[in-house]
Motif scaffolding. Sequence first.
Motif, PDB file in Angstrom:
ATOM      1  N   GLU A 135      -6.253  -4.738  -4.718  1.00  0.00           N
ATOM      2  CA  GLU A 135      -5.220  -6.548  -4.488  1.00  0.00           C
ATOM      3  C   GLU A 135      -5.076  -7.015  -2.895  1.00  0.00           C
ATOM      4  N   VAL A 136      -4.987  -5.752  -1.734  1.00  0.00           N
ATOM      5  CA  VAL A 136      -4.146  -6.037  -0.758  1.00  0.00           C
ATOM      6  C   VAL A 136      -4.821  -5.593  -0.062  1.00  0.00           C
ATOM      7  N   MET A 137      -5.923  -5.172  -0.236  1.00  0.00           N
ATOM      8  CA  MET A 137      -7.204  -3.887   1.177  1.00  0.00           C
ATOM      9  C   MET A 137      -8.500  -5.346   0.545  1.00  0.00           C
ATOM     10  N   THR A 138      -9.382  -6.176   1.771  1.00  0.00           N
ATOM     11  CA  THR A 138     -10.587  -6.782   1.675  1.00  0.00           C
ATOM     12  C   THR A 138     -11.598  -5.434   1.369  1.00  0.00           C
ATOM     13  N   PRO A 139     -12.634  -6.340   0.539  1.00  0.00           N
ATOM     14  CA  PRO A 139     -13.851  -5.704   0.273  1.00  0.00           C
ATOM     15  C   PRO A 139     -14.538  -4.651   1.359  1.00  0.00           C
ATOM     16  N   ASP A 140     -14.047  -5.603   1.822  1.00  0.00           N
ATOM     17  CA  ASP A 140     -14.837  -4.668   3.096  1.00  0.00           C
ATOM     18  C   ASP A 140     -14.655  -3.691   4.317  1.00  0.00           C
ATOM     19  N   PHE A 141     -12.616  -3.705   3.399  1.00  0.00           N
ATOM     20  CA  PHE A 141     -12.556  -2.647   4.427  1.00  0.00           C
ATOM     21  C   PHE A 141     -12.175  -1.428   4.800  1.00  0.00           C
ATOM     22  N   VAL A 142     -12.265  -1.010   6.078  1.00  0.00           N
ATOM     23  CA  VAL A 142     -12.622  -0.090   6.391  1.00  0.00           C
ATOM     24  C   VAL A 142     -11.560   1.061   7.005  1.00  0.00           C
ATOM     25  N   ILE A 198       0.987  -0.781  -0.520  1.00  0.00           N
ATOM     26  CA  ILE A 198       0.091  -0.093  -0.228  1.00  0.00           C
ATOM     27  C   ILE A 198       1.180   1.201  -0.408  1.00  0.00           C
ATOM     28  N   ILE A 199       1.714   1.082   0.615  1.00  0.00           N
ATOM     29  CA  ILE A 199       3.259   2.626   1.346  1.00  0.00           C
ATOM     30  C   ILE A 199       3.621   2.969  -0.390  1.00  0.00           C
ATOM     31  N   GLU A 200       3.981   1.422  -0.572  1.00  0.00           N
ATOM     32  CA  GLU A 200       5.538   1.580  -1.749  1.00  0.00           C
ATOM     33  C   GLU A 200       4.822   1.630  -3.407  1.00  0.00           C
ATOM     34  N   GLU A 201       3.395   0.307  -2.876  1.00  0.00           N
ATOM     35  CA  GLU A 201       2.927   1.007  -5.020  1.00  0.00           C
ATOM     36  C   GLU A 201       1.943   1.829  -4.750  1.00  0.00           C
ATOM     37  N   GLY A 223     -16.512  12.657   5.641  1.00  0.00           N
ATOM     38  CA  GLY A 223     -16.887  12.988   4.509  1.00  0.00           C
ATOM     39  C   GLY A 223     -16.474  12.244   3.005  1.00  0.00           C
ATOM     40  N   MET A 224     -15.253  11.758   3.511  1.00  0.00           N
ATOM     41  CA  MET A 224     -15.172  11.093   2.703  1.00  0.00           C
ATOM     42  C   MET A 224     -14.981   9.361   2.682  1.00  0.00           C
ATOM     43  N   ASP A 225     -14.725   8.766   1.560  1.00  0.00           N
ATOM     44  CA  ASP A 225     -15.482   7.125   1.700  1.00  0.00           C
ATOM     45  C   ASP A 225     -14.814   6.539   2.989  1.00  0.00           C
ATOM     46  N   THR A 226     -14.923   5.916   3.525  1.00  0.00           N
ATOM     47  CA  THR A 226     -14.286   5.355   4.544  1.00  0.00           C
ATOM     48  C   THR A 226     -13.907   3.776   3.803  1.00  0.00           C
ATOM     49  N   GLY A 227     -13.612   3.245   2.284  1.00  0.00           N
ATOM     50  CA  GLY A 227     -13.661   1.863   2.164  1.00  0.00           C
ATOM     51  C   GLY A 227     -12.489   2.189   1.182  1.00  0.00           C
ATOM     52  N   ILE A 228     -12.544   1.347   0.048  1.00  0.00           N
ATOM     53  CA  ILE A 228     -10.977   1.301  -0.631  1.00  0.00           C
ATOM     54  C   ILE A 228     -11.237   2.523  -1.557  1.00  0.00           C
ATOM     55  N   ASP A 229     -12.433   2.832  -2.305  1.00  0.00           N
ATOM     56  CA  ASP A 229     -12.478   3.767  -3.071  1.00  0.00           C
ATOM     57  C   ASP A 229     -11.572   5.378  -1.927  1.00  0.00           C
ATOM     58  N   GLY A 230     -11.741   5.646  -0.868  1.00  0.00           N
ATOM     59  CA  GLY A 230     -11.738   6.690  -0.049  1.00  0.00           C
ATOM     60  C   GLY A 230      -9.753   6.194   0.113  1.00  0.00           C
ATOM     61  N   VAL A 231      -9.542   6.069   0.086  1.00  0.00           N
ATOM     62  CA  VAL A 231      -7.789   5.228   0.108  1.00  0.00           C
ATOM     63  C   VAL A 231      -7.656   5.783  -1.042  1.00  0.00           C
ATOM     64  N   LYS A 232      -8.197   4.838  -2.472  1.00  0.00           N
ATOM     65  CA  LYS A 232      -8.067   5.866  -3.727  1.00  0.00           C
ATOM     66  C   LYS A 232      -8.036   6.946  -3.607  1.00  0.00           C
ATOM     67  N   VAL A 259      -5.528  -6.406   4.016  1.00  0.00           N
ATOM     68  CA  VAL A 259      -6.199  -5.367   5.132  1.00  0.00           C
ATOM     69  C   VAL A 259      -7.320  -4.825   5.319  1.00  0.00           C
ATOM     70  N   ALA A 260      -7.631  -5.183   6.288  1.00  0.00           N
ATOM     71  CA  ALA A 260      -9.023  -5.082   6.653  1.00  0.00           C
ATOM     72  C   ALA A 260      -9.790  -4.205   7.041  1.00  0.00           C
ATOM     73  N   GLU A 261      -8.990  -3.383   7.867  1.00  0.00           N
ATOM     74  CA  GLU A 261      -8.787  -2.216   8.883  1.00  0.00           C
ATOM     75  C   GLU A 261      -7.769  -1.124   8.617  1.00  0.00           C
ATOM     76  N   HIS A 262      -8.167   0.295   8.895  1.00  0.00           N
ATOM     77  CA  HIS A 262      -6.487   0.638   8.963  1.00  0.00           C
ATOM     78  C   HIS A 262      -6.728   2.056  10.020  1.00  0.00           C
ATOM     79  N   TRP A 263      -6.033   2.301  11.221  1.00  0.00           N
ATOM     80  CA  TRP A 263      -6.151   3.525  11.657  1.00  0.00           C
ATOM     81  C   TRP A 263      -4.246   3.910  11.384  1.00  0.00           C
ATOM     82  N   ALA A 264      -4.488   5.633  12.129  1.00  0.00           N
ATOM     83  CA  ALA A 264      -3.493   6.391  11.745  1.00  0.00           C
ATOM     84  C   ALA A 264      -3.761   7.960  12.520  1.00  0.00           C
TER      85      ALA A 264
END
Length: 148
Positions: free
Chosen positions: A24-31, A9-12, A38-47, A113-118
């Motif tokens: 490829e590296v996140m689950t479909p229900d990633f949070v 996720i970091i490098e690529e 206001g941003m999507d909390t799923g994969i599309d938000g990270v994109k 990766v299923a969930e993320h905090w930062a």
Amino acid sequence: MSALTARRIIEEGFSKGDVDVLDEVMTPDFVNHNAPPGMDTGIDGVKQVIRVERTGFPDLNVEIIRDFEVDGFVIQQVRLTGTHKGPVFGVPATGRTVVWNEIHIAKIRDGRVAEHWACNDLHSLLMQIGKIDPPDVSAFSLKPAEQG
């Protein structure tokens, strides 16, 4: 193996701008528990976060200082550097080279990766691009007798 997945996720994703790697590296229900308001909390938000950061800092590089795995979690300490060449956070390009730090915690499920905090040093970044003024730190230079 989990640390290698999170590193992609970091490098690529962030360093190279390849948002497709997230599928490829996140689950479909990633949070993403730290998605901007206001941003999507799923994969599309990270994109979207990747696209925003790489618009503002097209040469963005994310260096993994250290990472480790504990009980199904990957913890990463990273340092981000880039040149402010495009608009970001409402600030037009300044041409400044910026550096900030982040800590990421990823919950791994079935090798993805299923969930993320930062926790990030966003204040430092915003000061470097001129969005906010540095805080008044004059009180730290006072001697104990001067503090009252």
